[in-house]
Every structure is written in C-alpha cells, then in structure tokens.
Design a protein around this motif. Structure first.
Motif, short mmCIF file in Angstrom:
data_model
loop_
_atom_site.label_atom_id
_atom_site.label_comp_id
_atom_site.label_asym_id
_atom_site.label_seq_id
_atom_site.Cartn_x
_atom_site.Cartn_y
_atom_site.Cartn_z
N LYS A 80 69.00 16.70 14.82
CA LYS A 80 67.07 16.07 14.96
C LYS A 80 67.28 14.42 15.47
CE LYS A 80 66.13 17.15 10.43
NZ LYS A 80 67.49 16.97 10.36
N THR A 81 67.71 13.40 14.54
CA THR A 81 67.44 12.41 14.63
C THR A 81 68.26 11.48 16.99
OG1 THR A 81 67.17 11.69 12.62
CG2 THR A 81 67.86 9.62 14.62
N ALA A 82 69.45 12.15 16.42
CA ALA A 82 70.11 12.48 18.26
C ALA A 82 69.01 13.17 19.32
CB ALA A 82 70.86 13.18 18.07
N LEU A 83 68.42 13.78 18.85
CA LEU A 83 67.47 14.14 19.46
C LEU A 83 66.43 13.99 20.53
CD1 LEU A 83 67.16 16.40 21.40
CD2 LEU A 83 65.56 17.67 19.71
N TYR B 43 58.77 14.55 17.33
CA TYR B 43 58.59 13.97 15.50
C TYR B 43 58.82 14.86 14.79
CZ TYR B 43 55.78 13.09 11.81
OH TYR B 43 55.25 12.72 10.08
N VAL B 44 60.16 14.16 14.30
CA VAL B 44 61.59 14.79 13.79
C VAL B 44 60.11 15.00 12.15
CG1 VAL B 44 63.64 14.18 12.32
CG2 VAL B 44 63.29 13.95 14.99
N THR B 45 60.63 15.10 11.29
CA THR B 45 60.19 15.99 9.99
C THR B 45 60.83 16.73 9.01
OG1 THR B 45 58.19 15.98 9.22
CG2 THR B 45 58.38 17.34 10.70
N VAL C 137 60.39 18.60 15.28
CA VAL C 137 61.97 18.90 14.91
C VAL C 137 62.00 18.74 13.53
CG1 VAL C 137 64.20 18.49 15.96
CG2 VAL C 137 62.70 18.12 17.46
N THR C 138 62.44 19.86 13.18
CA THR C 138 63.47 20.29 11.60
C THR C 138 63.80 20.41 12.04
OG1 THR C 138 62.25 22.68 11.93
CG2 THR C 138 60.35 20.31 10.72
N GLY C 139 65.16 20.85 10.23
CA GLY C 139 66.24 21.32 9.93
C GLY C 139 67.07 20.64 9.02
N PRO C 140 68.19 21.51 8.84
CA PRO C 140 69.19 20.13 7.90
C PRO C 140 69.30 18.57 8.35
CG PRO C 140 70.64 22.07 9.29
CD PRO C 140 69.14 22.09 10.04
N SER D 299 57.50 24.25 17.84
CA SER D 299 58.35 23.74 17.18
C SER D 299 59.80 23.70 17.72
CB SER D 299 58.40 24.75 15.82
OG SER D 299 59.58 25.16 15.07
N MET D 300 60.79 23.25 17.16
CA MET D 300 61.71 22.75 17.57
C MET D 300 62.55 23.45 16.26
SD MET D 300 62.20 20.23 20.71
CE MET D 300 64.04 21.31 20.96
N THR D 301 63.68 23.43 16.06
CA THR D 301 64.53 23.41 14.93
C THR D 301 66.20 23.41 14.21
OG1 THR D 301 65.06 24.64 11.92
CG2 THR D 301 64.85 25.88 14.46
N ALA D 302 67.09 22.56 14.12
CA ALA D 302 68.22 22.31 14.13
C ALA D 302 69.52 23.67 14.01
CB ALA D 302 68.97 20.76 13.20
#
Length: 214
Positions: free
Chosen positions: A47-50, A151-153, A39-42, A167-170
């Motif tokens: 992201k962390t909540a997910l 994995y949030v990064t 999980v990526t994004g601003p 890949s997941m993105t905010a």
C-alpha cells in the motif's frame, strides 16, 4: 485524469534489484469523475509503496523525466501535497493526531482541483471511530475540491464513501505469511487477512470450537 500501467516505487525497486528480488508493477487509474483512491489491505502488502509511486510519477512528470511503467497518461497539476505518518517529536510539542489534523487543514485550504495529494496512514494514532470520522471528512473535502489523491488507510469504511472515491486493496494470498504486492481496484477485504492468519495458526472459530468440545 490518471492512467498509469505497471508502475512501482523507484526506491524500493532499486533495493529489490540489488537483492535479486522481482519488482511488482501495479496500475493506477483515476477517471475524470474519480478523485481519491483509498488503498486498504494487510500490512506490508504494497500500500505505502503504491502511494510513493503515485507521488513519484507526478514529480518525475513535472520534471519532464521518464516514469516507471509501461504506459501512462497523466494530467497536469499545479502543486503536490504529502502527509505521511511520522513518529512524535519532542521538539514539535504536538501529538501525532494534532499534527495530522493541522497538516490536513493546511492541505485542504491550499489544494485546488488541479492539485495532487498523497496521504499515508493519516489519523492512525486515534481510535477507529475517530479515524472513520476524520478520514471521511478529509476524503469528502478532497472529492469536493477535485484534487487527484491517494489515501492509504487501515479504515475500510473510508473506501466505501461513494461518488468520487475509488477503492483499491492489497491482495490477500492463500498463505497469509506471503505477499504478492499486487494492489487492485476492488472492495476492501475487511478481516480477511486476520481470518487467514487465524486459520494458519489453528485459531479460527471452527478449530477453536472443536478443541473446546473435544
């Protein structure tokens, strides 16, 4: 297998409800051949909540309790491991990077194909090059093990490692000062958020060129 619709972080939802703010649900899907959702994004985009929601739904399922969401299919698991970013402690005697490496080594040694792993901003204390190298090695290890993982990064390259990685993105809205808290499957958006912020404040390349040449 994991397929959960409209799930959310319970702790955050309780706080939002107290403040009269809406709760945004997101979908989590890992098919049989998919093992790690990267999980990526601003920042502050959800992201962390997910990642917390991912851990919560597995824990609640193991207890036989209802989970947040509108529909769910969650495979059984044998153990859950977590690695969340923590500030350095004088009592620990180790830096954050050493603690991250040690923690991930223990997780990779213990995890099985039926395990659940939740990682948030692991290796964020190191350089980008080292973050790519270390994070990629960990994700490849999890894919090889078969553990169901999130994995949030901040490192987009890890989201594009290939087979076994999703890949997941905010979302990045038109107004970069706002957040939708929507996290979807899709390619990392790279510098899109930084570029949107630059445009909003008149610091994008085109505006700066006009100012310099005027």
């Amino acid at each position: 297998m994991l397929d959960v619709r409209d799930t959310f972080d319970l702790a955050m939802a309780i706080d939002l409800q107290r403040r009269g703010a809406p709760v945004v649900g997101n979908d989590l899907l890992l098919r049989a051949d998919e093992h790690v959702a990267v999980v990526t994004g601003p920042n502050h985009g959800g992201k962390t909540a997910l990642a917390r929601a991912f851990g919560q739904i597995h824990h609640l399922t193991a207890l036989g309790l209802p989970i947040p969401g509108t529909a769910a299919e969650i495979g059984l698991f044998d153990a859950m491991f977590t690695q969340f970013e923590r500030p350095e402690s004088a009592d620990d005697g180790r830096g954050r990077l050493e603690a991250d490496i040690s923690g991930m080594r223990e997780i990779l040694a213990a995890a099985t194909r039926r395990s659940v792993v939740v990682m948030n901003e692991t290796f964020s204390s190191t350089s980008l090059a080292d973050g790519i190298r270390l994070g990629s090695a960990v994700v490849r290890g999890l894919v090889e093990t078969g553990a169901r993982s999130v994995y949030v990064t901040f490192v987009d390259e890890i989201a594009e490692l290939g087979a076994g990685v999703v890949s997941m993105t905010a979302d990045i809205p038109a107004d970069p000062s706002t957040r939708t808290f929507r996290v979807r499957r899709g390619r990392p958006q790279g510098l899109a958020h930084a570029e949107a912020m630059a445009r909003r404040h008149g610091l994008d390349e085109d505006t700066l060129r006009r100012r310099i040449t005027s």
